[in-house]
Design an enzyme around this catalytic site. Structure first.
Site, PDB file in Angstrom:
ATOM      1  N   HIS A 177      36.092  39.864  39.933  1.00  0.00           N
ATOM      2  CA  HIS A 177      37.295  40.378  40.612  1.00  0.00           C
ATOM      3  C   HIS A 177      37.570  39.663  41.938  1.00  0.00           C
ATOM      4  CE1 HIS A 177      38.042  43.825  38.000  1.00  0.00           C
ATOM      5  NE2 HIS A 177      36.727  43.981  37.925  1.00  0.00           N
TER       6      HIS A 177
ATOM      7  N   GLU B 160      40.283  39.587  43.393  1.00  0.00           N
ATOM      8  CA  GLU B 160      41.242  40.418  44.139  1.00  0.00           C
ATOM      9  C   GLU B 160      40.545  41.451  45.025  1.00  0.00           C
ATOM     10  OE1 GLU B 160      40.475  40.798  41.017  1.00  0.00           O
ATOM     11  OE2 GLU B 160      40.789  42.840  40.277  1.00  0.00           O
TER      12      GLU B 160
ATOM     13  N   CYS C 258      39.043  40.711  34.246  1.00  0.00           N
ATOM     14  CA  CYS C 258      38.231  41.813  33.740  1.00  0.00           C
ATOM     15  C   CYS C 258      38.844  42.384  32.466  1.00  0.00           C
ATOM     16  CB  CYS C 258      38.038  42.865  34.831  1.00  0.00           C
ATOM     17  SG  CYS C 258      36.655  43.970  34.504  1.00  0.00           S
TER      18      CYS C 258
END
Lengths: 228, 80
Positions: A203, A205, A86
């Site tokens: 993302h 994560e 990002c």
């Protein structure tokens, strides 16, 4: 595995990233403040998401010129794996470590939603257990995720097998209807020429827990754990 | 010495903000609106007194930070 996660004023995904890497690898990453200039001894460096320096001037422009990014660049030149997610992807393009630029989303709106991305190639250590053609469901949260590069650069990326992820639907279809932000050729993630630096807008994560966003992102981190 | 640096998107790079501004102007009833493109203006004060040296310095600033030359052009105007 020793992992460093860079932290700038305005970074906000560093703890999510640390949690994902710790879950996958069993070792806790170090969070490194942007004023540091030494990153020797790490196997993996992650530039996480957020709004470094409030996105002043251009997203990632200020962070791209900070002392720690000079250190990240040095380590990358030595072959250390570097992942930018990002805002981290934006920072890596601003430093010139990755080609192109992330422009304002074509629809002019901040996009915060779950989407699918298709893995275009399996590339250690970044894609973990993902194979070419695999689709994972992950979140995007960005205002400037519209990947742009000139045609020559895009052709070089494609020719070198450096496009790693494209926006798709659940079935892996990649076309204009699955291109949520206007990115050239639906590009969601790319590699540098030597293959040790990757940037991506989504993302992974935030997809490591069944109760919050699913676990499909873990497939990617399984590979990162084996970096050392 | 003071300079105005204008940073604009290169021709051929889609400018959705400029487009939205154009539509808004039409919505307000302004006729004959052609293409609208948005950029930014950065004012820089310099201790440098030599015009040529200032120009060179500003050019370096633009290439290193003020503009992203992948998608942006810049113009430097020394104003005083």
């Amino acid at each position: 595995m020793k992992t460093a996660i860079t932290v700038f004023p305005g970074t906000n995904r560093e703890r999510d990233m640390a949690a994902a890497i710790e879950k996958a690898s069993g070792s806790k990453p170090d969070l490194i403040w942007h004023g540091e200039s030494d990153l020797a001894g790490y196997d993996l460096i992650v530039v996480p998401g957020g709004f470094s320096y409030g996105d002043y001037l251009r997203c990632g422009a200020m962070a791209g010129n900070s002392p720690i990014m000079r250190a990240v660049k040095q380590q990358a030149e030595r072959g250390v794996a570097v992942l930018g997610v990002c805002n981290g992807f934006q920072v890596l393009t601003e430093t010139g470590m990755l080609p192109g630029v992330l422009m304002r989303n074509a629809g002019l709106k901040f996009i915060c939603k779950m989407t699918h991305i298709r893995c275009e190639r399996s590339h250690a250590p970044f894609t973990g257990s993902l194979n070419q053609g695999d689709v994972i469901k992950v979140a995007v949260a960005h205002n400037e995720g519209n990947y742009f590069a000139d045609e020559d650069t895009l052709d070089r990326l494609e020719g070198g097998g450096r496009v790693v992820f494209r926006y798709s639907n659940a079935a892996g279809l990649v076309d204009a209807t699955t291109n949520l932000n206007g990115s050239q050729r639906n590009i969601a993630g790319i590699l540098n020429e030597s293959g040790n630096v990757m940037g991506m807008m989504p993302h992974p994560e935030n997809a490591i827990d069944a109760l919050a966003g699913g676990v499909e992102g873990l497939k990617m981190f399984a590979g990162l754990a084996g970096t050392a | 010495m003071k300079a105005n640096v204008t940073v604009t998107l290169k021709r051929g790079v889609l400018d959705p903000q400029g487009k939205a501004i154009g539509h808004a102007l039409e919505g307000l009833g302004f006729d004959g609106i052609g293409e609208v493109r948005q950029g930014k203006l950065i004012e820089v004060e310099l201790a440098e007194t030599d015009r040529k040296a200032a120009q060179a310095k500003l050019d370096e600033m633009c290439r290193k930070l003020l503009a992203n030359t992948v998608i942006e052009d810049y113009a430097i105007e020394i104003v005083e």
